[in-house]
Scaffold this active site. Structure first.
Site, short mmCIF file in Angstrom:
data_model
loop_
_atom_site.label_atom_id
_atom_site.label_comp_id
_atom_site.label_asym_id
_atom_site.label_seq_id
_atom_site.Cartn_x
_atom_site.Cartn_y
_atom_site.Cartn_z
N HIS A 143 -8.56 2.46 -0.73
CA HIS A 143 -9.06 2.46 -2.10
C HIS A 143 -9.16 1.04 -2.60
O HIS A 143 -8.43 0.16 -2.14
CB HIS A 143 -8.14 3.29 -3.01
CG HIS A 143 -6.70 2.92 -2.91
ND1 HIS A 143 -5.89 3.36 -1.87
CD2 HIS A 143 -5.91 2.14 -3.69
CE1 HIS A 143 -4.67 2.86 -2.03
NE2 HIS A 143 -4.66 2.11 -3.11
N GLN A 168 0.85 -1.20 0.00
CA GLN A 168 0.00 0.00 0.00
C GLN A 168 0.88 1.24 0.00
O GLN A 168 1.72 1.42 0.89
CB GLN A 168 -0.93 0.01 1.23
CG GLN A 168 -1.91 1.17 1.21
CD GLN A 168 -2.89 1.14 2.39
OE1 GLN A 168 -2.76 0.33 3.30
NE2 GLN A 168 -3.87 2.03 2.35
P1 5GP Z 1 -1.69 1.12 -3.51
O1 5GP Z 1 -0.30 0.69 -3.91
O2 5GP Z 1 -1.65 2.10 -2.36
O3 5GP Z 1 -2.64 -0.02 -3.27
O4 5GP Z 1 -2.29 1.86 -4.76
C1 5GP Z 1 -2.03 3.19 -5.07
C2 5GP Z 1 -2.29 3.35 -6.54
O5 5GP Z 1 -2.39 4.73 -6.82
C3 5GP Z 1 -1.17 2.79 -7.41
O6 5GP Z 1 -1.70 1.75 -8.25
C4 5GP Z 1 -0.70 3.99 -8.20
O7 5GP Z 1 -0.38 3.67 -9.55
C5 5GP Z 1 -1.87 4.94 -8.10
N1 5GP Z 1 -1.47 6.33 -8.17
C6 5GP Z 1 -0.44 6.93 -7.49
N2 5GP Z 1 -0.37 8.23 -7.78
C7 5GP Z 1 -1.39 8.47 -8.66
C8 5GP Z 1 -1.83 9.65 -9.34
O8 5GP Z 1 -1.28 10.74 -9.20
N3 5GP Z 1 -2.90 9.52 -10.17
C9 5GP Z 1 -3.54 8.32 -10.35
N4 5GP Z 1 -4.58 8.31 -11.19
N5 5GP Z 1 -3.15 7.20 -9.73
C10 5GP Z 1 -2.09 7.27 -8.90
#
Ligand code: 5GP
Ligand code: ZN
Length: 114
Positions: A99, A93
């Site tokens: 999310h 994460q």
């Molecule tokens: P996590 O790794 O926390 O589960 O997911 C975070 C997600 O947010 C990642 O898949 C990453 O690609 C996405 N993400 C990070 N920064 C941005 C951004 O500025 N815009 C968008 N649309 N997605 C983002």
């Protein structure tokens, strides 16, 4: 939260294309897609973990999960889809605002530890 990227997308302080929005959440495209379609369903309220949810948050999350399948055409869900919620460091994460990843549009393998 003042320094949270997803809070800024929700509030509009940072511009993003919201492919869907209702009172509970927004959906945006992931900037680094891991499937043909890769969306993020982002609750409007900031909290990091499922463990942090209040009863009301859990009702909101239930409504979000019920809404996602109604967006079949918008999200390209008709062939099947995958939902992922990364929780904490070991899961990778990176954004500390809960999310749901919505992955669709292709056959997917299964490598949860990848
Ligand atoms: P996590 O790794 O926390 O589960 O997911 C975070 C997600 O947010 C990642 O898949 C990453 O690609 C996405 N993400 C990070 N920064 C941005 C951004 O500025 N815009 C968008 N649309 N997605 C983002
Ligand atoms: Zn936030």
């Amino acid at each position: 939260m003042s320094d949270c990227l997803f809070c800024k997308f929700v509030s509009g302080e940072f511009a993003t294309t919201k492919v869907f929005e209702n009172d509970d959440f927004i959906i945006i495209r992931d900037i680094n897609p891991q499937a043909a379609n890769h969306f993020l369903a982002i609750p409007k309220k900031h909290y990091k973990l499922l463990a942090d949810m209040t009863e009301e948050d859990s009702l909101t999350l239930g409504r979000i999960l019920k809404t996602i399948p109604t967006l079949e055409d918008l999200l390209g869900l008709n062939g099947g889809y995958r939902l992922v919620i990364n929780q904490g460091d070991d899961a990778g994460q990176t954004v500390h605002h809960l999310h749901i990843h919505i992955l669709s549009g292709q056959k997917m393998g299964w490598n949860p530890a990848g």
